[in-house]
Scaffold this motif. Structure first.
Motif, PDB file in Angstrom:
ATOM      1  N   GLU A 182       6.137   1.113   7.518  1.00 56.22           N
ATOM      2  CA  GLU A 182       7.253   2.051   7.350  1.00 56.22           C
ATOM      3  C   GLU A 182       7.375   2.946   8.582  1.00 56.22           C
ATOM      4  OE1 GLU A 182       9.827   2.762   6.042  1.00 56.22           O
ATOM      5  OE2 GLU A 182       9.918   1.664   4.175  1.00 56.22           O
ATOM      6  N   LYS A 183       8.539   3.493   8.748  1.00 58.79           N
ATOM      7  CA  LYS A 183       8.765   4.464   9.830  1.00 58.79           C
ATOM      8  C   LYS A 183       8.294   5.836   9.378  1.00 58.79           C
ATOM      9  CE  LYS A 183      11.911   6.591   7.454  1.00 58.79           C
ATOM     10  NZ  LYS A 183      11.615   7.893   6.914  1.00 58.79           N
ATOM     11  N   PRO A 184       7.887   6.707  10.254  1.00 59.02           N
ATOM     12  CA  PRO A 184       7.554   6.452  11.649  1.00 59.02           C
ATOM     13  C   PRO A 184       6.228   5.698  11.716  1.00 59.02           C
ATOM     14  CG  PRO A 184       6.972   8.725  11.073  1.00 59.02           C
ATOM     15  CD  PRO A 184       7.597   8.119   9.845  1.00 59.02           C
ATOM     16  N   LEU A 243      -0.537   8.590   7.171  1.00 59.30           N
ATOM     17  CA  LEU A 243      -1.570   7.548   7.017  1.00 59.30           C
ATOM     18  C   LEU A 243      -1.134   6.198   7.574  1.00 59.30           C
ATOM     19  CD1 LEU A 243      -2.869   8.222   3.375  1.00 59.30           C
ATOM     20  CD2 LEU A 243      -4.022   8.743   5.533  1.00 59.30           C
ATOM     21  N   HIS A 244       0.119   6.066   8.003  1.00 60.71           N
ATOM     22  CA  HIS A 244       0.618   4.746   8.435  1.00 60.71           C
ATOM     23  C   HIS A 244      -0.282   4.111   9.489  1.00 60.71           C
ATOM     24  CE1 HIS A 244       5.096   5.665   7.294  1.00 60.71           C
ATOM     25  NE2 HIS A 244       4.298   5.648   6.257  1.00 60.71           N
ATOM     26  N   HIS A 257      16.213   6.708  12.001  1.00 60.66           N
ATOM     27  CA  HIS A 257      16.964   5.447  11.884  1.00 60.66           C
ATOM     28  C   HIS A 257      18.155   5.421  12.858  1.00 60.66           C
ATOM     29  CE1 HIS A 257      14.752   3.697   8.619  1.00 60.66           C
ATOM     30  NE2 HIS A 257      14.951   4.736   7.826  1.00 60.66           N
ATOM     31  N   ASN A 275      11.508  11.924  10.147  1.00 62.43           N
ATOM     32  CA  ASN A 275      11.634  11.348   8.810  1.00 62.43           C
ATOM     33  C   ASN A 275      13.030  10.770   8.586  1.00 62.43           C
ATOM     34  OD1 ASN A 275      11.814  10.803   6.036  1.00 62.43           O
ATOM     35  ND2 ASN A 275      10.242  12.274   5.555  1.00 62.43           N
ATOM     36  N   ILE A 321       0.873  -1.190   0.000  1.00 63.22           N
ATOM     37  CA  ILE A 321       0.000   0.000   0.000  1.00 63.22           C
ATOM     38  C   ILE A 321       0.905   1.233   0.000  1.00 63.22           C
ATOM     39  CG2 ILE A 321      -1.887   1.208   1.146  1.00 63.22           C
ATOM     40  CD1 ILE A 321      -2.646  -1.412   2.520  1.00 63.22           C
ATOM     41  N   GLY A 322       0.894   1.980  -1.078  1.00 66.48           N
ATOM     42  CA  GLY A 322       1.797   3.130  -1.251  1.00 66.48           C
ATOM     43  C   GLY A 322       2.891   2.733  -2.223  1.00 66.48           C
ATOM     44  N   CYS A 323       2.838   3.295  -3.434  1.00 60.15           N
ATOM     45  CA  CYS A 323       3.799   2.905  -4.487  1.00 60.15           C
ATOM     46  C   CYS A 323       4.700   4.082  -4.857  1.00 60.15           C
ATOM     47  CB  CYS A 323       3.044   2.402  -5.718  1.00 60.15           C
ATOM     48  SG  CYS A 323       2.113   0.903  -5.402  1.00 60.15           S
ATOM     49  N   GLY A 324       5.212   4.799  -3.846  1.00 61.05           N
ATOM     50  CA  GLY A 324       6.051   5.967  -4.099  1.00 61.05           C
ATOM     51  C   GLY A 324       7.527   5.609  -4.159  1.00 61.05           C
ATOM     52  N   SER A 360       6.377  16.164  -3.230  1.00 59.24           N
ATOM     53  CA  SER A 360       5.233  15.569  -2.532  1.00 59.24           C
ATOM     54  C   SER A 360       4.797  16.543  -1.440  1.00 59.24           C
ATOM     55  CB  SER A 360       5.619  14.251  -1.876  1.00 59.24           C
ATOM     56  OG  SER A 360       6.120  13.340  -2.804  1.00 59.24           O
ATOM     57  N   VAL A 401      -3.149   5.762  -4.889  1.00 59.70           N
ATOM     58  CA  VAL A 401      -4.139   6.631  -5.543  1.00 59.70           C
ATOM     59  C   VAL A 401      -3.699   6.944  -6.969  1.00 59.70           C
ATOM     60  CG1 VAL A 401      -5.118   7.623  -3.442  1.00 59.70           C
ATOM     61  CG2 VAL A 401      -3.040   8.629  -4.417  1.00 59.70           C
TER      62      VAL A 401
HETATM   63  N1  NAD Z   1      12.675   2.838   5.874  1.00 56.90           N
HETATM   64  C1  NAD Z   1      13.280   3.734   5.109  1.00 56.90           C
HETATM   65  O1  NAD Z   1      14.511   3.769   5.009  1.00 56.90           O
HETATM   66  C2  NAD Z   1      12.453   4.726   4.333  1.00 56.90           C
HETATM   67  C3  NAD Z   1      13.020   5.422   3.268  1.00 56.90           C
HETATM   68  C4  NAD Z   1      12.196   6.304   2.568  1.00 56.90           C
HETATM   69  C5  NAD Z   1      10.878   6.514   2.946  1.00 56.90           C
HETATM   70  N2  NAD Z   1      10.386   5.840   4.012  1.00 56.90           N
HETATM   71  C6  NAD Z   1       9.003   6.066   4.458  1.00 56.90           C
HETATM   72  O2  NAD Z   1       8.129   5.541   3.475  1.00 56.90           O
HETATM   73  C7  NAD Z   1       6.975   6.355   3.364  1.00 56.90           C
HETATM   74  C8  NAD Z   1       6.791   6.759   1.909  1.00 56.90           C
HETATM   75  O3  NAD Z   1       7.875   7.551   1.522  1.00 56.90           O
HETATM   76  P1  NAD Z   1       8.153   7.860  -0.027  1.00 56.90           P
HETATM   77  O4  NAD Z   1       9.436   8.564  -0.078  1.00 56.90           O
HETATM   78  O5  NAD Z   1       7.929   6.636  -0.827  1.00 56.90           O
HETATM   79  O6  NAD Z   1       6.951   8.908  -0.302  1.00 56.90           O
HETATM   80  P2  NAD Z   1       6.213   9.212  -1.684  1.00 56.90           P
HETATM   81  O7  NAD Z   1       5.524  10.502  -1.515  1.00 56.90           O
HETATM   82  O8  NAD Z   1       7.166   9.034  -2.817  1.00 56.90           O
HETATM   83  O9  NAD Z   1       5.159   8.013  -1.778  1.00 56.90           O
HETATM   84  C9  NAD Z   1       3.997   7.951  -0.990  1.00 56.90           C
HETATM   85  C10 NAD Z   1       2.966   7.194  -1.812  1.00 56.90           C
HETATM   86  O10 NAD Z   1       1.783   7.019  -1.011  1.00 56.90           O
HETATM   87  C11 NAD Z   1       0.697   7.150  -1.897  1.00 56.90           C
HETATM   88  N3  NAD Z   1      -0.543   7.412  -1.167  1.00 56.90           N
HETATM   89  C12 NAD Z   1      -0.951   8.559  -0.590  1.00 56.90           C
HETATM   90  N4  NAD Z   1      -2.176   8.398  -0.054  1.00 56.90           N
HETATM   91  C13 NAD Z   1      -2.536   7.109  -0.288  1.00 56.90           C
HETATM   92  C14 NAD Z   1      -3.671   6.333   0.018  1.00 56.90           C
HETATM   93  N5  NAD Z   1      -4.712   6.850   0.688  1.00 56.90           N
HETATM   94  N6  NAD Z   1      -3.721   5.046  -0.390  1.00 56.90           N
HETATM   95  C15 NAD Z   1      -2.684   4.502  -1.072  1.00 56.90           C
HETATM   96  N7  NAD Z   1      -1.552   5.201  -1.392  1.00 56.90           N
HETATM   97  C16 NAD Z   1      -1.490   6.479  -0.999  1.00 56.90           C
HETATM   98  C17 NAD Z   1       1.096   8.302  -2.803  1.00 56.90           C
HETATM   99  O11 NAD Z   1       0.299   8.375  -3.981  1.00 56.90           O
HETATM  100  C18 NAD Z   1       2.540   7.949  -3.078  1.00 56.90           C
HETATM  101  O12 NAD Z   1       2.688   7.127  -4.218  1.00 56.90           O
HETATM  102  C19 NAD Z   1       7.171   7.527   4.305  1.00 56.90           C
HETATM  103  O13 NAD Z   1       6.444   7.310   5.470  1.00 56.90           O
HETATM  104  C20 NAD Z   1       8.644   7.525   4.607  1.00 56.90           C
HETATM  105  O14 NAD Z   1       8.932   7.981   5.919  1.00 56.90           O
HETATM  106  C21 NAD Z   1      11.139   4.949   4.692  1.00 56.90           C
END
Ligand code: NAD
Length: 357
Positions: free
Chosen positions: A102-104, A84-85, A191, A187, A9-12, A172, A36
């Motif tokens: 994912e964190k947090p 939204l986590h 880590h 953010n 869930i979440g393809c960013g 974003s 989305v």
């Molecule tokens: N563990 C790690 O090392 C690490 C590294 C980067 C990011 N993250 C975490 O991962 C998360 C995402 O980061 P990112 O850089 O990919 O962000 P991003 O903005 O690139 O991606 C977020 C995605 O969530 C989608 N989204 C938003 N609302 C939604 C919904 N209601 N239903 C489904 N999808 C929805 C967006 O369309 C987007 O594709 C953040 O919480 C960030 O803290 C963790």
């Protein structure tokens, strides 16, 4: 045994790391994606087909609630925007899915506590993405600290001097907001702070100050903190995301009365000092694992084995209570910064929206 059926869930930006890591694990398959954005779902479906030997069709959902209603999904990966986590994970646990989060894990302690309650009550497995804990070098440090090789820990520090340009926040809209992101500690700094707490345990008091430089975002760009542990050990946090012109370094320092470990470099993979009084070859051993960055795959391998009923894997999961402790420490630093006074732990209530002026 049937492979664990996972849905993303979440393809960013971070999604590709999840997809390729799942593809590297024989006991699992990506069954569905949700976002989305149809284009992002398409990208992750294509990536799965190229990264794995499985050519099945990936189911796509624009509404995560519909995905959670699909009984063929065993576990979900929550990788949406941070705000939204917790909501998605809470609903996933109520739908009896295991969760990789994912964190947090949340932007409020109330939501973190609700997740912990549900996961315990329903006996579901949760893996928090503090994946650095699965990096062999970090595991080695944990083994040395907990095993007493460094003696009594006196002092520690983490440093994060990185650069996030304007374009990062423009890409974003959720980034840099108290409602959906939290500050750079939540953010990016999270880590290193998580590693610090993994090694030293829970602090009893936190003092912190914050600094904002960019006027176009709400949250802090820099933070300093002092953590005091029950043993009397002290740790320092120094973190900023405005270092010019680009990322400079991250570092982790642990000093005991029998040894010291100091690692740095842009990716925490440079040994500055690795000295243990009665282990003359300790540094040589550490250098052998220095560049092993297989942590994401190990994180999934552990979850898959835990879901298959392996008790050692279950014990090795990074649970929600661990994620909560890291949150609580950062929140205590935020509260300290607001009141200009040290904050004693535990704290029971905090939400990042309290930071909004
Ligand atoms: N563990 C790690 O090392 C690490 C590294 C980067 C990011 N993250 C975490 O991962 C998360 C995402 O980061 P990112 O850089 O990919 O962000 P991003 O903005 O690139 O991606 C977020 C995605 O969530 C989608 N989204 C938003 N609302 C939604 C919904 N209601 N239903 C489904 N999808 C929805 C967006 O369309 C987007 O594709 C953040 O919480 C960030 O803290 C963790």
């Amino acid at each position: 045994m049937r492979p664990l059926s996972l849905a993303l869930i979440g393809c960013g930006a971070i999604a590709a790391k999840h997809v390729t890591s799942i593809a590297a694990c024989p006991g699992a398959k990506l069954a569905a994606v949700c976002d989305v954005s149809a284009e992002r779902m398409e990208q992750m479906s294509l990536l799965w087909r190229s990264a794995s030997s499985e050519k099945h069709e990936i189911i796509r959902f624009t509404d995560y609630k519909q995905l959670l209603a699909d009984p063929s999904i065993d576990a979900v990966v929550v990788a949406t925007i941070s705000g939204l986590h917790a909501q998605i994970a809470i609903e996933a646990l109520m739908a009896d899915k295991h969760v990789v989060i994912e964190k947090p894990i949340a932007l409020s302690l109330r939501e973190a506590d609700e997740m912990i309650r549900l996961a315990d009550e329903r006996k579901l497995k949760v893996q928090v993405c503090h994946q650095l804990r699965y990096r062999p070098l970090m595991m080695k440090i944990n083994e040395l600290v907990k095993g007493g090789a460094l003696g009594s820990i006196l002092n520690a520090s983490v440093k994060l001097r990185i650069h996030r340009p304007l374009s990062y926040y423009q890409s974003s809209g959720w980034r840099g907001t108290w409602q959906h992101d939290g500050g750079m500690l939540l953010n990016q700094g999270i880590h290193a702070i998580d590693l610090l707490l993994w090694y030293l345990g829970s602090p009893k008091r936190v003092y912190g100050e914050l600094f904002s430089h960019y006027p176009f975002k709400e949250t802090e760009d820099a933070a300093v903190g002092i953590l005091t542990f029950p043993s009397g050990a002290k740790a320092m946090i120094e973190a900023n995301s405005i270092t010019l012109p680009n990322n400079l370094e991250q570092s982790l320092f642990v000093l005991g009365d029998k040894g010291v470990i100091s690692i740095g470099g842009p990716k925490l993979d440079q040994i500055d000092r690795w000295y243990i009084e009665d282990q003359p070859f300790a540094e040589e051993e550490a250098r052998k694992i220095l560049l092993d960055h297989s942590e994401h795959v190990e994180m999934y391998r552990t979850l898959i084995e835990a879901c298959q009923g392996n008790p050692a894997a279950e014990a090795a999961l990074i649970g929600l209570s661990e994620g909560r402790r890291t949150l609580e420490t950062i929140f205590a630093l935020y509260l300290s910064a607001v009141t200009a006074e040290p904050k004693s732990l535990p704290i029971h209530e905090f939400c990042t929206l309290q930071m909004k002026p």
